[in-house]
Design a protein around this motif. Structure first.
Motif, PDB file in Angstrom:
ATOM      1  N   MET A   1      -8.107   6.166  -8.830  1.00 35.88           N
ATOM      2  CA  MET A   1      -8.345   4.843  -8.239  1.00 35.88           C
ATOM      3  C   MET A   1      -7.982   3.725  -9.210  1.00 35.88           C
ATOM      4  O   MET A   1      -7.543   2.659  -8.787  1.00 35.88           O
ATOM      5  CB  MET A   1      -9.801   4.721  -7.812  1.00 35.88           C
ATOM      6  N   GLY A   2      -8.173   3.974 -10.504  1.00 38.09           N
ATOM      7  CA  GLY A   2      -7.833   2.951 -11.482  1.00 38.09           C
ATOM      8  C   GLY A   2      -6.341   2.733 -11.599  1.00 38.09           C
ATOM      9  O   GLY A   2      -5.837   1.633 -11.379  1.00 38.09           O
ATOM     10  N   VAL A   3      -5.603   3.816 -11.924  1.00 41.75           N
ATOM     11  CA  VAL A   3      -4.177   3.663 -12.215  1.00 41.75           C
ATOM     12  C   VAL A   3      -3.334   3.477 -10.960  1.00 41.75           C
ATOM     13  O   VAL A   3      -2.179   3.044 -11.058  1.00 41.75           O
ATOM     14  CB  VAL A   3      -3.643   4.862 -13.030  1.00 41.75           C
TER      15      VAL A   3
ATOM     16  N   PHE B   1      -9.171   1.668 -16.479  1.00 49.40           N
ATOM     17  CA  PHE B   1      -7.940   2.391 -16.159  1.00 49.40           C
ATOM     18  C   PHE B   1      -7.009   1.525 -15.310  1.00 49.40           C
ATOM     19  O   PHE B   1      -5.783   1.638 -15.422  1.00 49.40           O
ATOM     20  CB  PHE B   1      -8.264   3.699 -15.431  1.00 49.40           C
ATOM     21  N   GLY B   2      -7.580   0.681 -14.452  1.00 47.07           N
ATOM     22  CA  GLY B   2      -6.750  -0.215 -13.660  1.00 47.07           C
ATOM     23  C   GLY B   2      -5.988  -1.197 -14.535  1.00 47.07           C
ATOM     24  O   GLY B   2      -4.786  -1.416 -14.344  1.00 47.07           O
TER      25      GLY B   2
ATOM     26  N   ILE C   1      -6.410  -0.008  -8.341  1.00 45.30           N
ATOM     27  CA  ILE C   1      -6.544  -1.312  -8.996  1.00 45.30           C
ATOM     28  C   ILE C   1      -5.186  -1.833  -9.461  1.00 45.30           C
ATOM     29  O   ILE C   1      -4.854  -3.009  -9.281  1.00 45.30           O
ATOM     30  CB  ILE C   1      -7.508  -1.219 -10.201  1.00 45.30           C
ATOM     31  N   THR C   2      -4.392  -0.958 -10.059  1.00 44.00           N
ATOM     32  CA  THR C   2      -3.079  -1.370 -10.556  1.00 44.00           C
ATOM     33  C   THR C   2      -2.189  -1.875  -9.425  1.00 44.00           C
ATOM     34  O   THR C   2      -1.485  -2.883  -9.578  1.00 44.00           O
ATOM     35  CB  THR C   2      -2.395  -0.189 -11.282  1.00 44.00           C
ATOM     36  N   GLU C   3      -2.208  -1.180  -8.267  1.00 46.71           N
ATOM     37  CA  GLU C   3      -1.385  -1.615  -7.134  1.00 46.71           C
ATOM     38  C   GLU C   3      -1.808  -2.990  -6.638  1.00 46.71           C
ATOM     39  O   GLU C   3      -0.964  -3.819  -6.270  1.00 46.71           O
ATOM     40  CB  GLU C   3      -1.469  -0.589  -6.001  1.00 46.71           C
TER      41      GLU C   3
ATOM     42  N   LEU D   1       0.860  -1.191   0.000  1.00 45.51           N
ATOM     43  CA  LEU D   1       0.000   0.000   0.000  1.00 45.51           C
ATOM     44  C   LEU D   1       0.891   1.233   0.000  1.00 45.51           C
ATOM     45  O   LEU D   1       2.050   1.177   0.386  1.00 45.51           O
ATOM     46  CB  LEU D   1      -0.909   0.009   1.233  1.00 45.51           C
ATOM     47  N   GLY D   2       0.353   2.343  -0.418  1.00 49.23           N
ATOM     48  CA  GLY D   2       1.120   3.580  -0.450  1.00 49.23           C
ATOM     49  C   GLY D   2       0.215   4.772  -0.311  1.00 49.23           C
ATOM     50  O   GLY D   2      -1.010   4.646  -0.427  1.00 49.23           O
ATOM     51  N   PRO D   3       0.775   5.962  -0.071  1.00 51.18           N
ATOM     52  CA  PRO D   3      -0.070   7.137   0.139  1.00 51.18           C
ATOM     53  C   PRO D   3      -0.884   7.515  -1.088  1.00 51.18           C
ATOM     54  O   PRO D   3      -2.010   7.999  -0.963  1.00 51.18           O
ATOM     55  CB  PRO D   3       0.934   8.242   0.499  1.00 51.18           C
TER      56      PRO D   3
END
Length: 500
Positions: free
Chosen positions: A211-213, A419-420, A216-218, A39-41
């Motif tokens: 939220m997508g890039v 986008f994710g 979801i990507t993370e 997770l990240g900020p």
């Protein structure tokens, strides 16, 4: 005296019960996401943006800002105890922090990381309070041409300072600019690039892209990684620093703080670049460079001070010029826009309680983070044992509910998923998502100021060059591009020569 009066107003706002509560929430959540690898900020702030609709603007920004600088603290705990950077800027801390832990000095590593971050955070916030009014007063006199040149410089600087291929970074910025043009043109009322899809007539929502890039990507990227972690917990017997620790780490903290405060202001610079630069400088200045990588306390003190100072000073261009220094501050700009607050020099005069309340909350937040990070280290150690496969379903549900709540539309969810997937493909091809987000945020403002400048000058493009400030900023932009490509060309020639 004006500064003291402004800070008095700010502390009056920050010490209210609601804002203190949200500051604490931001610090706790920031520490959590910094500690939990994966997770990240950026992803977390993106996920929490829908919640800010129901909050007061000041409370929302105080909470989101706390998450950002709190993650810098939490990331050091994971780096030291697990040898995994909970946050990208803590990568360098792994080199010596984990080695200190293996030698039975995990407590000292955690202490210097927390105290160095506290000092750097306070200095960075002081710099923000001192410099921001002067910058804002200068920026008030900017016209459309100056703002266009400034935003263009910010985008180019983000490309120059980004890691990886500059061509890929530029292409991501351009892609973000193009995404920002989708929707109804304000001036003509014509729909652009909507392809007959009614839901796109108002453009793509910032939260959906973020939220997508990032969200979801993370999740997709972290599911690929192994979830094995080697905890060093048995050696945390004392948190007290020795006199030698203080003697060696104090100069490193001062140098790291100064470097981070400067680099954090630069677009694209931020905490990651600051921590690497601080570590490199300390290794070169050290009388015993052979100890670096084997448990040198300076190797923890310098980067941890630098990344926290950079996190605080990165608010300077966002609040005074309306230019985000990194992806997280771009998200915070989005949060301000959600509440109809235009980031830039007018914030200080139109919303003084928000501006100075946010600055005052940073001092409070930094003190709260030291209290959270050292006495409660046992709780964070237990959280490190939580496997990521148990976290991602809850994160995915939270993201989906948040996106749906924005427009009450399933189309937004499908768009976010798209986008994710796109972000995941781009990450596999080594394209960074941060320049895309910066381009998407600044694109509409860049276009608006460009068109207004041409209207004022009756279509004369020379107005961008003949005006001293805009001309100087454009010259600096061209200089950065020349420097970037010349250095890359030189590196290619040197590598080709070595191969021969």
């Amino acid at each position: 005296m004006d500064l003291l009066n402004h800070l008095a107003v700010g502390f009056g706002v920050a010490f209210s019960f609601d804002n203190m509560l949200y500051c604490l929430v931001g610090a706790v959540v920031g520490t959590l996401i910094g500690i939990l690898p994966g997770l990240g900020p950026v992803a977390t702030v993106a996920m929490l943006l829908p919640i800010t609709y129901a909050l007061e603007p000041t409370s929302a920004l105080i909470m989101l800002a706390g998450i950002y600088y709190g993650a810098q603290y939490g990331g050091s705990t994971t780096a030291i105890l697990v040898n995994l950077p909970g946050e990208a800027s803590s990568v360098v801390t792994c080199l010596d922090g984990y080695q200190m832990a293996r030698k039975g000095r995990a407590g000292q590593a955690l202490t210097i990381a927390a105290l160095g971050s506290l000092f750097a955070g306070c200095v960075g916030t002081l710099l923000l309070a001192a410099v921001a009014p002067a910058l804002a007063s200068i920026a008030v006199g900017f016209g459309a041409a100056e703002y266009f040149a400034l935003m263009l410089l910010g985008l180019v600087a983000a490309v120059v300072l980004a890691s990886g291929s500059p061509i890929k970074a530029i292409s991501m910025v351009v892609f973000g600019l193009l995404l920002g043009t989708i929707g109804t043109d304000i001036n003509s009322g014509a729909e652009r690039y909507t392809f007959g899809i009614f839901e796109l007539s108002e453009g793509i929502d910032f939260v959906v892209v973020a939220m997508g890039v990032f969200g979801i990507t993370e999740i997709l990227r972290n599911l690929e990684k192994s979830d094995t972690r080697e905890l060093v917990t048995s050696n945390i017997d004392s948190l007290m620093l020795t006199k030698d620790d203080v003697r060696r780490s104090a100069p490193a903290v001062l140098r790291g703080t100064g470097l981070g405060a400067i680099l954090g202001v630069l677009p694209g610079g931020g905490a990651l670049l600051s921590s690497f630069a601080a570590y490199t400088i300390e290794k070169r200045l050290s009388k015993h460079p052979n100890e670096f990588g084997k448990g040198a306390i300076e190797g923890v003190a310098a980067p941890e001070s630098a990344n926290n100072a950079a996190a605080q000073s990165s608010f300077v261009p966002m609040l005074t010029l309306g230019i985000p220094a990194n992806a997280t501050t771009a998200l915070l700009m989005g949060a301000m826009m959600i509440h109809n607050i235009q980031p830039g020099p007018q914030v200080m005069s139109s919303n003084p309680e928000l501006f100075w309340g946010l600055i005052a909350s940073m001092w409070i937040g930094n003190v709260l983070l030291v209290i959270l990070n050292l006495p409660m280290i046992g709780i964070w150690v237990k959280l490190l044992k939580v496997p990521y496969r148990l976290l991602y379903p809850a994160i995915l549900v939270f993201i989906t509910v948040g996106v749906f709540s924005i427009q009450n539309s399933t189309f937004a969810i499908y768009l976010m998923i798209g986008f994710g997937l796109l972000g995941y493909i781009l990450s596999k091809l080594d394209f960074e998502p941060a320049p895309l987000l910066l381009g998407f945020i600044l694109g509409p403002m860049l276009e608006d100021n460009f068109r207004r400048a041409l209207l004022v000058s009756a279509g004369d493009f020379s107005a961008f060059v003949t005006r001293p400030v805009s001309g100087g900023l454009l010259a600096l932009t061209v200089g950065l591009l020349v420097l970037l490509f010349s250095s890359k060309f030189r590196q290619k020639r040197e590598s080709a020569f070595q191969e021969e």
